[in-house]
Scaffold this motif. Structure first.
Motif, mmCIF file in Angstrom:
data_model
loop_
_atom_site.group_PDB
_atom_site.id
_atom_site.type_symbol
_atom_site.label_atom_id
_atom_site.label_comp_id
_atom_site.label_asym_id
_atom_site.label_seq_id
_atom_site.Cartn_x
_atom_site.Cartn_y
_atom_site.Cartn_z
ATOM 1 N N ARG A 25 1.248 -1.681 -1.122
ATOM 2 C CA ARG A 25 1.487 -1.441 -0.019
ATOM 3 C C ARG A 25 2.149 0.081 -0.009
ATOM 4 N NH1 ARG A 25 1.489 -6.661 2.996
ATOM 5 N NH2 ARG A 25 0.948 -8.204 1.619
ATOM 6 N N HIS A 26 2.603 0.329 -0.641
ATOM 7 C CA HIS A 26 3.764 1.621 -0.946
ATOM 8 C C HIS A 26 2.642 2.977 -0.500
ATOM 9 C CE1 HIS A 26 6.234 4.745 -1.552
ATOM 10 N NE2 HIS A 26 5.711 5.657 -3.382
ATOM 11 N N LYS A 27 1.209 2.720 -1.268
ATOM 12 C CA LYS A 27 0.593 3.611 -1.035
ATOM 13 C C LYS A 27 -0.147 3.635 0.650
ATOM 14 C CE LYS A 27 -1.982 4.188 -5.608
ATOM 15 N NZ LYS A 27 -3.007 3.464 -5.869
ATOM 16 N N ALA A 28 -0.436 2.723 1.512
ATOM 17 C CA ALA A 28 -0.287 2.259 2.493
ATOM 18 C C ALA A 28 0.223 2.856 3.531
ATOM 19 C CB ALA A 28 -0.054 1.048 3.543
ATOM 20 N N ALA A 29 1.593 2.476 3.170
ATOM 21 C CA ALA A 29 2.658 4.096 4.326
ATOM 22 C C ALA A 29 2.830 4.961 3.930
ATOM 23 C CB ALA A 29 4.062 2.489 3.825
ATOM 24 N N PHE A 30 3.022 5.448 2.256
ATOM 25 C CA PHE A 30 2.815 6.595 2.377
ATOM 26 C C PHE A 30 1.342 7.153 2.938
ATOM 27 C CE2 PHE A 30 0.686 10.831 -0.468
ATOM 28 C CZ PHE A 30 2.283 11.228 0.053
ATOM 29 N N ARG A 31 0.371 6.937 3.585
ATOM 30 C CA ARG A 31 -0.571 7.745 4.283
ATOM 31 C C ARG A 31 -0.723 7.198 5.349
ATOM 32 N NH1 ARG A 31 -5.980 6.395 0.033
ATOM 33 N NH2 ARG A 31 -5.318 7.280 -1.642
ATOM 34 N N GLY A 32 0.516 6.742 5.444
ATOM 35 C CA GLY A 32 0.511 6.110 7.460
ATOM 36 C C GLY A 32 -0.338 5.157 7.610
ATOM 37 N N CYS A 33 -0.752 4.077 6.989
ATOM 38 C CA CYS A 33 -1.554 3.452 7.202
ATOM 39 C C CYS A 33 -1.412 1.586 7.364
ATOM 40 C CB CYS A 33 -3.111 3.305 6.670
ATOM 41 S SG CYS A 33 -3.611 3.388 5.539
ATOM 42 N N GLN A 34 0.405 1.392 7.287
ATOM 43 C CA GLN A 34 0.973 0.137 7.034
ATOM 44 C C GLN A 34 0.434 -0.927 7.694
ATOM 45 O OE1 GLN A 34 1.758 -0.773 3.917
ATOM 46 N NE2 GLN A 34 2.343 -2.917 5.284
ATOM 47 N N PRO A 35 0.437 -0.391 9.278
ATOM 48 C CA PRO A 35 0.343 -1.416 10.537
ATOM 49 C C PRO A 35 -1.620 -2.036 9.920
ATOM 50 C CG PRO A 35 1.428 -0.205 10.925
ATOM 51 C CD PRO A 35 0.845 0.478 10.468
ATOM 52 N N GLU A 36 -2.560 -0.737 10.179
ATOM 53 C CA GLU A 36 -4.185 -1.350 9.875
ATOM 54 C C GLU A 36 -4.089 -2.430 8.413
ATOM 55 O OE1 GLU A 36 -3.397 2.603 12.442
ATOM 56 O OE2 GLU A 36 -2.358 1.433 10.485
ATOM 57 N N PHE A 37 -3.393 -1.774 7.317
ATOM 58 C CA PHE A 37 -3.384 -2.095 6.205
ATOM 59 C C PHE A 37 -3.009 -4.053 6.220
ATOM 60 C CE2 PHE A 37 -1.411 -4.278 2.566
ATOM 61 C CZ PHE A 37 -2.641 -3.642 1.129
ATOM 62 N N GLN A 38 -1.907 -3.986 7.316
ATOM 63 C CA GLN A 38 -1.554 -5.818 7.275
ATOM 64 C C GLN A 38 -2.320 -5.976 8.201
ATOM 65 O OE1 GLN A 38 0.840 -6.764 5.356
ATOM 66 N NE2 GLN A 38 -0.102 -8.650 5.952
ATOM 67 N N THR A 39 -3.324 -5.790 9.087
ATOM 68 C CA THR A 39 -4.164 -6.706 10.033
ATOM 69 C C THR A 39 -5.700 -6.693 9.327
ATOM 70 O OG1 THR A 39 -2.834 -5.030 12.161
ATOM 71 C CG2 THR A 39 -5.409 -6.061 11.978
ATOM 72 N N LEU A 40 -5.855 -5.662 8.563
ATOM 73 C CA LEU A 40 -6.698 -6.176 7.547
ATOM 74 C C LEU A 40 -6.066 -7.592 6.993
ATOM 75 C CD1 LEU A 40 -8.530 -2.911 6.139
ATOM 76 C CD2 LEU A 40 -9.479 -4.381 8.382
#
Length: 69
Positions: A25-40
């Motif tokens: 989750r930290h990596k997703a936030a760092f890359r700016g894709c947290q919403p897309e990650f959570q959707t997936l």
């Protein structure tokens, strides 16, 4: 008790997806894709839950058929 390896695998995967994996989750936030990650993650959980329900239904039907034989 007879078990079904596919049901067990689906349940384990769902448990894993529902567990907060902070490094990912930290990596997703760092890359700016947290919403897309959570959707997936949500879509995968929904898909696996549907598959698990179907597998459990098939397992129950197979068990009933075997018990009648």
């Amino acid at each position: 008790m007879k078990t079904n390896a596919r049901i067990d695998a689906l349940q384990l995967m769902l448990t894993d997806l529902r567990t907060r994996n902070e490094p990912i989750r930290h990596k997703a936030a760092f890359r700016g894709c947290q919403p897309e990650f959570q959707t997936l993650v949500s879509q995968l959980i929904e898909q696996l839950e549907t598959e698990l329900m179907g597998e459990k239904q098939r397992y129950r039907e197979e068990s009933r058929t075997a018990a009648k034989s």
